[in-house]
Design a protein around this motif. Structure first.
Motif, short mmCIF file in Angstrom:
data_model
loop_
_atom_site.label_atom_id
_atom_site.label_comp_id
_atom_site.label_asym_id
_atom_site.label_seq_id
_atom_site.Cartn_x
_atom_site.Cartn_y
_atom_site.Cartn_z
N THR A 68 28.28 22.34 47.80
CA THR A 68 27.03 22.98 48.23
C THR A 68 27.07 24.48 47.97
OG1 THR A 68 26.58 21.29 49.89
CG2 THR A 68 25.55 23.44 50.21
N ALA A 69 28.17 25.12 48.27
CA ALA A 69 28.30 26.57 48.04
C ALA A 69 28.25 26.89 46.55
CB ALA A 69 29.59 27.08 48.65
N ALA A 70 28.91 26.06 45.74
CA ALA A 70 28.91 26.29 44.30
C ALA A 70 27.51 26.10 43.71
CB ALA A 70 29.90 25.35 43.63
N LEU A 71 26.80 25.07 44.16
CA LEU A 71 25.45 24.85 43.68
C LEU A 71 24.53 26.02 44.02
CD1 LEU A 71 25.04 21.06 44.56
CD2 LEU A 71 25.13 22.04 42.25
N ALA A 72 24.75 26.64 45.17
CA ALA A 72 23.96 27.80 45.56
C ALA A 72 24.17 28.95 44.58
CB ALA A 72 24.31 28.22 46.98
N GLN A 73 25.40 29.13 44.10
CA GLN A 73 25.67 30.17 43.11
C GLN A 73 24.95 29.89 41.81
OE1 GLN A 73 28.90 32.65 42.54
NE2 GLN A 73 30.29 31.57 43.92
N VAL A 74 24.90 28.63 41.42
CA VAL A 74 24.18 28.27 40.21
C VAL A 74 22.69 28.56 40.37
CG1 VAL A 74 23.57 26.39 38.64
CG2 VAL A 74 25.87 26.49 39.63
N GLU A 75 22.13 28.22 41.51
CA GLU A 75 20.72 28.48 41.77
C GLU A 75 20.43 29.98 41.73
OE1 GLU A 75 17.99 26.15 42.52
OE2 GLU A 75 19.50 25.10 41.32
N ASP A 76 21.33 30.79 42.28
CA ASP A 76 21.15 32.24 42.24
C ASP A 76 21.15 32.75 40.80
OD1 ASP A 76 21.02 32.36 44.98
OD2 ASP A 76 23.08 33.08 45.27
N ILE A 78 20.31 31.05 38.07
CA ILE A 78 19.05 30.65 37.45
C ILE A 78 17.92 31.57 37.88
CG2 ILE A 78 17.30 28.82 37.35
CD1 ILE A 78 19.64 26.81 37.70
N ALA A 79 17.89 31.90 39.17
CA ALA A 79 16.84 32.78 39.69
C ALA A 79 16.90 34.16 39.05
CB ALA A 79 16.98 32.88 41.21
N THR A 80 18.11 34.64 38.78
CA THR A 80 18.26 35.94 38.12
C THR A 80 17.63 35.91 36.74
OG1 THR A 80 20.29 36.45 39.33
CG2 THR A 80 19.93 37.63 37.27
N LEU A 81 17.88 34.85 35.99
CA LEU A 81 17.33 34.74 34.64
C LEU A 81 15.81 34.59 34.66
CD1 LEU A 81 19.99 32.40 32.97
CD2 LEU A 81 19.75 34.89 32.70
N THR A 82 15.30 33.81 35.58
CA THR A 82 13.84 33.64 35.63
C THR A 82 13.16 34.93 36.06
OG1 THR A 82 14.00 32.72 37.87
CG2 THR A 82 13.95 31.15 36.05
N ALA A 83 13.83 35.71 36.92
CA ALA A 83 13.27 37.00 37.34
C ALA A 83 13.20 37.98 36.16
CB ALA A 83 14.11 37.59 38.47
N GLU A 84 14.01 37.76 35.16
CA GLU A 84 14.00 38.60 33.96
C GLU A 84 13.00 38.11 32.93
OE1 GLU A 84 18.08 38.66 32.75
OE2 GLU A 84 18.71 39.88 34.46
N GLY A 85 12.22 37.08 33.27
CA GLY A 85 11.16 36.63 32.40
C GLY A 85 11.48 35.44 31.53
N ILE A 86 12.65 34.82 31.72
CA ILE A 86 13.01 33.65 30.92
C ILE A 86 12.46 32.41 31.62
CG2 ILE A 86 14.89 32.31 29.92
CD1 ILE A 86 16.60 34.85 30.04
N PRO A 87 11.61 31.65 30.98
CA PRO A 87 11.08 30.44 31.64
C PRO A 87 12.18 29.41 31.86
CG PRO A 87 10.38 30.55 29.35
CD PRO A 87 11.06 31.84 29.64
#
Length: 212
Positions: A68-76, A78-87
């Protein structure tokens, strides 16, 4: 998290996940081998350089709260990349060994909108313990359940040696079957003999899929 490539105007994004004992810097080096400077890469790093303390084949009770903790890091990441404009449809998950298992699990659980998955010497962790005895095919471990929902329209590359000391071929085959049933277009590369590593065909797949 460590980074490679652009932080704006990238053609695609990739979350790279290192293996046990590896590091974010190690796994990011794949991008220089692939020669894809226009791709934004991000690599989380596990506490103590290990996403979980045991084999990914271990009973579910031994895998938590680490998965669960590792999956949260992956989600973070992904969120960083989408915040930079990558769909999301241009973002990939990839990893080696333990990191490949984490990437596969993240894609199966939360990857509905993502471009796909590249798991180099890895396979699904599973959602829960399944009924059945330990088996030689799973290196003495019992089976797992793969209860994932939703459609996966992405592309998947799975690779493993015939006799990988850490990743049973049987679990890779289960992973291919599971992700295909979810709708993903799955390629499985089986390397002859014994081994555990990122191979030349893996780098070629990285180049080909990210360029697409």
């Amino acid at each position: 998290m460590k980074r490679a490539g652009p932080t704006q105007n990238a053609t695609a994004g990739i979350v790279l996940l290192h293996g046990r004992g590896g590091s974010a810097t190690d796994i990011l080096s794949l991008m220089s081998h692939a020669a894809l400077p226009e791709v934004a890469a991000i690599a989380p790093e596990a506490p103590g350089n290990s996403w979980w303390p045991t084999s990914f084949l271990a009973p579910s009770a031994q895998m938590e709260p680490f998965v669960t903790a590792a999956l949260a890091q992956v989600e973070d990441a992904i969120a960083t990349l989408t915040a930079e404009g990558i769909p999301a449809g241009s973002i990939w998950l990839a990893g080696f060994s333990q990191g490949a298992c984490l990437a596969a699990e993240a894609y199966a659980r939360h990857g509905k909108a993502l471009a796909g998955l590249m798991a180099f010497s890895g396979a699904l962790v599973g959602t829960a313990d399944a009924e059945g005895p330990p088996s030689v095919a799973l290196y003495g471990h019992a089976p797992k359940r793969f209860d994932y929902t939703g459609h996966r329209k992405g592309r998947v590359w799975l690779s493993v040696h015939e006799r990988d000391p850490h990743i049973p071929l049987a679990r890779v085959q289960e992973t291919a079957t599971t992700l295909t049933a979810l709708g993903a277009a799955v390629e499985t590369k089986l390397y002859p003999g014994a081994g555990h590593g990122v191979m030349r065909d893996d780098i070629a797949a990285l180049q080909r899929l990210l360029a697409s």
